[in-house]
Design an enzyme around this catalytic site. Structure first.
Site, PDB file in Angstrom:
ATOM      1  N   SER A 185       8.569  10.791  -0.041  1.00 54.58           N
ATOM      2  CA  SER A 185       7.221  10.282  -0.246  1.00 54.58           C
ATOM      3  C   SER A 185       6.172  11.357  -0.483  1.00 54.58           C
ATOM      4  CB  SER A 185       6.804   9.430   0.957  1.00 54.58           C
ATOM      5  OG  SER A 185       6.777  10.204   2.148  1.00 54.58           O
ATOM      6  N   HIS A 213       9.792   3.908  -1.240  1.00 59.51           N
ATOM      7  CA  HIS A 213       9.000   4.332  -2.395  1.00 59.51           C
ATOM      8  C   HIS A 213       9.801   4.168  -3.691  1.00 59.51           C
ATOM      9  CE1 HIS A 213       5.476   5.990  -0.259  1.00 59.51           C
ATOM     10  NE2 HIS A 213       6.353   6.240   0.695  1.00 59.51           N
ATOM     11  N   LYS A 244       4.640  -1.833   0.586  1.00 61.99           N
ATOM     12  CA  LYS A 244       4.195  -0.905  -0.455  1.00 61.99           C
ATOM     13  C   LYS A 244       4.171  -1.638  -1.791  1.00 61.99           C
ATOM     14  CE  LYS A 244       5.335   3.409   1.894  1.00 61.99           C
ATOM     15  NZ  LYS A 244       5.583   2.858   3.249  1.00 61.99           N
TER      16      LYS A 244
END
Length: 398
Positions: A185, A213, A244
């Site tokens: 990340s 991610h 996310k």
């Protein structure tokens, strides 16, 4: 003053002196490409959210959450195994399994909880876990909770990884679990999952990947790093987040073989002792997976944005980590400089954040830019122009 307060105050003073004290700015609007920030006169462009696909305030997602409030209520006041499992939870778990091509899925309040519950539940002292040295804090903390032998390999170094696997073999480990972030990340590095899977097959090991991610936008259809590295379905255990790219709300999950998931339901402490995900969050996440399964348009736009921003920033003379991910670290080295640049960017209407030790190694302070499918070309151009202006004023570029 008691000893605990005195200790905390001293440490806070040290953090402030080092220029790494973190300030939480207050957002006064929904999470979108442009947001309102308390005490900032005009809306600012947001380039620091994990809102990769721009779904945090998508009307379809919001509508699904609102509908579930009426049909399934606000909360469940229970853990899953007592009276906290609704039909929505099982529907979402099935959607996630279908998306990843796995046998079953278990939901958690967050992916941090999924990582915290995984290793302790599955591994014992007779086993081994081999972990990338730059893995996320939640993976590190989860590994600390288990009794397996621990090995750490150099970041994305396949030679060192194989050496550590062989050490575990020589020590007689029964289960050898390789643990890696799919995407790291802070750097945007994409793990060489294909090569890791090949090593695992050669040494009768298993692979765990944290896809927080990656899920929804890495790979041709957003299935993650296994798809991007041409080994779909060959990662044994995948953990990811609903917080996310997948709507930005709350929740995490583990997906994999049915027997592994079944054991986690019996033993994973964050699952057994945490409240069930709220129905509105679950229903919104189902809507997200329906959107992703119908089109890759958001994923494609995000990649176009990332490619364009990377080209323009490199041409301007900034030091950026190479790659293709929408995480674009602007490398500065100095913590105080990173914070000063972030403040100057905010004054120019662009919201970014400086990262420094202990979030990243000492001497690698940076601004981490995160692109979104919600960004239009004019947003990118405004951010690039602001970076050039601030970079020249601070002596970062010529």
């Amino acid at each position: 003053m008691d000893a605990l307060v005195l200790k905390a105050r001293q440490q806070l003073e040290e953090i402030r002196s080092a220029g790494t004290f973190k300030v939480e700015r207050q957002i006064t609007t929904p999470q979108e490409a442009s947001v309102g920030v308390l005490d900032v006169a005009q809306p600012v462009l947001n380039f620091c959210a994990n809102n990769y696909l721009g779904l945090s305030n998508h009307p379809v997602v919001v509508a699904a959450a609102r509908k579930a409030l009426d049909s399934h209520g606000y909360g469940l006041s229970s853990v899953r195994f007592i009276c906290g499992t609704q039909d929505l939870h099982k529907q979402l778990e099935a959607r996630i399994s279908a998306f990843h091509g796995t046998e079953d899925t278990i939901l958690y309040p967050s992916c941090f909880d999924a990582n915290a519950g995984l290793f302790e539940a599955l591994l014992g002292p007779e086993d081994a876990v081999i972990s990338d040295e730059l893995n996320h804090a939640s993976i590190i903390d989860g590994i600390r909770l288990c009794k397996a032998k621990r090995y750490r390999y150099k970041h994305m170094d396949l030679i060192d990884l194989e050496h550590k696997i062989m050490e575990a073999e020589d020590a007689g480990a029964k289960v050898k679990l390789i643990a890696t972030d799919g995407v790291f990340s802070m750097d945007g590095d994409i793990a060489p999952i294909g090569d890791i899977v090949a090593l695992a097959h050669h040494h009768d090991a298993q692979v765990f990947s944290d896809e927080c991610h990656a899920t929804g936008f890495v790979g041709a259809t957003g299935r993650g790093t296994d798809e991007a590295c041409n080994v779909p379905g060959q990662v044994d255990i995948i953990n990811s987040t609903l917080g996310k790219a997948l709507g930005g709300g709350t929740g995490g999950y583990t997906t994999g073989k049915a027997d592994v998931i079944a054991l986690l339901r019996q033993r994973a402490r964050p699952y057994l002792f945490s409240n069930s995900l709220a129905p509105s969050a679950v229903a919104a996440s189902i809507a997200v997976f329906d959107l992703l399964s119908s089109s890759s348009a958001l994923r494609d736009k995000l990649q176009e944005n990332a490619d364009y921003f990377r080209r323009q920033m490199a041409a301007a003379g900034f030091s950026i980590r190479p790659g293709s991910h929408p995480i674009v670290p602007i490398m500065l080295g100095d913590a105080a400089l990173a914070n000063k640049m972030a403040s100057a960017m905010l004054q120019r209407g662009v919201y970014v954040v400086g990262f420094s030790y202990p979030v990243v190694p000492k001497g690698t302070a940076r601004i981490r830019v995160q692109l979104s499918a919600a960004h239009e070309r004019e947003h990118l151009d405004k951010a690039i122009a602001a970076f050039k202006d601030v970079g020249q004023q601070l002596g970062v570029i010529q």
